[in-house]
Design an enzyme around this catalytic site. Structure first.
Site, PDB file in Angstrom:
ATOM      1  N   LYS A 164     -35.274 -17.788  21.913  1.00 29.46           N
ATOM      2  CA  LYS A 164     -34.494 -17.028  20.933  1.00 29.46           C
ATOM      3  C   LYS A 164     -35.262 -16.987  19.604  1.00 29.46           C
ATOM      4  O   LYS A 164     -35.800 -18.017  19.170  1.00 29.46           O
ATOM      5  CB  LYS A 164     -33.128 -17.680  20.735  1.00 29.46           C
ATOM      6  N   LYS A 263     -27.011  -6.365  32.980  1.00 31.72           N
ATOM      7  CA  LYS A 263     -25.919  -7.353  33.033  1.00 31.72           C
ATOM      8  C   LYS A 263     -24.735  -6.650  33.666  1.00 31.72           C
ATOM      9  O   LYS A 263     -24.059  -5.841  33.019  1.00 31.72           O
ATOM     10  CB  LYS A 263     -25.596  -7.883  31.632  1.00 31.72           C
TER      11      LYS A 263
END
Ligand code: OSB
Ligand code: MG
Length: 354
Positions: A164, A263
């Protein structure tokens, strides 16, 4: 083939994570999902997992909104229905606006049910051709912990690591990590943390040798993503921006990205996802399957998706015991030599215990 939907049950699952998942948006320490069990009149059971979070920090939907919509709107639409093909669920739910995560959880359970009825592994029913899925893991930790955690996951056999990032990420630290591990693919996920003011900070990540940069800008920042694609050599990958087929068409038209994250939960389930996979194949858009800090039922559906041709990059597929002391599937998901073997059993291929 005909299936009569006789029962639909929602089961709440809640567990603490083994270690906190820290991003610029949220710190997740405990995870709650809704397990969906759809039964046919002959006693077969299909499973889905609703992976909305407890609060709307990542998507608009939440555990509570999904439970409300499933209980009061979607289950009444489906219960008692005679279904001939799992593709019928998407149009049945299309009269309900939005609420894709709630829809996906039930729709996916019906796809599992049909695969079981056909006595086929789900990955084969949808046209999958791969037998083992390359694993990938996410390191979502404070900067002081990243180096150590990356070394630990590489030691465990992962050859794709996602980190991240934000405009204040220490570039030297990241450069060191990437250059010390030339055989590992590194993805950087910004979760929309950059904006026009921090564009120059983003450009610093172009020299590191990252495989891709995921969602640098906000989900509606198509122009900024297109500018990043023009001005940078690292492929730009969209995650949050991709909620339906039209979003992928827009990305292609506006040249706002090179790769997308699939997703299924955010896309409303299997039907829409398969249409998107087809479109991406036609336009040579790279694809990989993203995670949602989910349990094994969602992961099993995602593994089946990752078996499709055209899913070109390793997804968010870590061991069951990466996040959980005890997963809800049996056997648990285990990475071996950097890969996860697909089950040969019908449907999602795992027993579910809750
Ligand atoms: O942005 O990809 C994301 C988890 C929750 C919400 C958003 C994201 C993630 C991940 C995947 O990074 C983690 C995983 O499940 O392996
Ligand atoms: Mg992401």
């Amino acid at each position: 083939m005909v299936v009569t939907i006789s029962e639909i049950d929602l089961i709440s699952i809640k567990q603490p994570l083994k270690q906190p998942f820290k991003t610029s948006l949220q710190r997740v320490e405990e995870r709650e999902v809704i397990l969906v069990k759809v039964q046919s009149s002959e006693g077969l059971a299909g499973y889905g997992e609703c992976v909305a979070f407890s609060t709307p920090w990542y998507t608009e939907e939440t555990v509570a909104s999904c439970r409300f919509v499933m209980e009061n709107v979607l289950i009444p639409l489906l219960k008692g229905k005679v279904v001939e093909r799992p593709e019928e669920i998407h149009p049945l739910f299309s009269r309900v606006k939005g609420n894709r995560m709630a829809k996906a959880a039930i729709e996916m359970a019906v796809w599992d049910l049909f695969a079981k009825k056909k006595e086929l592994p789900l990955w084969q029913m949808v046209g999958g051709t791969r037998e083992a899925i390359p694993a990938g893991v996410v390191v979502a930790a404070d900067e002081t912990e990243i180096s150590e955690q990356v070394e630990a996951v590489i030691e465990k056999g992962y050859s794709r690591v996602k980190i991240k990032i934000t405009p204040t990420t220490n570039i030297e630290l990241l450069t060191g990590i990437v250059s010390r591990n030339p055989d590992t693919l590194f993805f950087a996920d910004a979760n929309g943390a950059f904006d026009e003011q921090s564009f120059e900070q983003l450009k610093r990540f172009d020299q590191i040798g990252l495989t891709l940069i995921e969602q640098p800008f906000g989900e509606q920042e198509w122009h900024l993503h297109a500018r990043a694609k023009r001005e940078m050599k690292t492929p730009i990958c969209l995650d949050e921006s991709i909620t339906c087929l039209e979003d992928v068409e827009r990305m292609i038209d506006e040249q706002a990205g090179d790769i997308i994250v699939l997703k299924m939960a955010r896309l409303g389930g299997w039907s829409e996802t398969l249409r998107i996979v087809e479109l991406c194949r036609q336009h040579s858009v790279g694809m990989w399957v993203g995670g949602m800090i989910e349990f094994g039922v969602s992961k099993a559906h995602n593994l089946a998706l990752a078996a499709l041709p055209g899913i070109s990059l390793p997804g968010d597929f870590s061991d069951s015991d990466h996040f959980w002391r005890q997963d809800i599937i049996e056997p648990e998901i285990k990475v071996r030599n950097g890969k996860i073997a697909l089950s040969e059993k019908p449907g999602i291929g795992y027993a579910v215990r809750y």
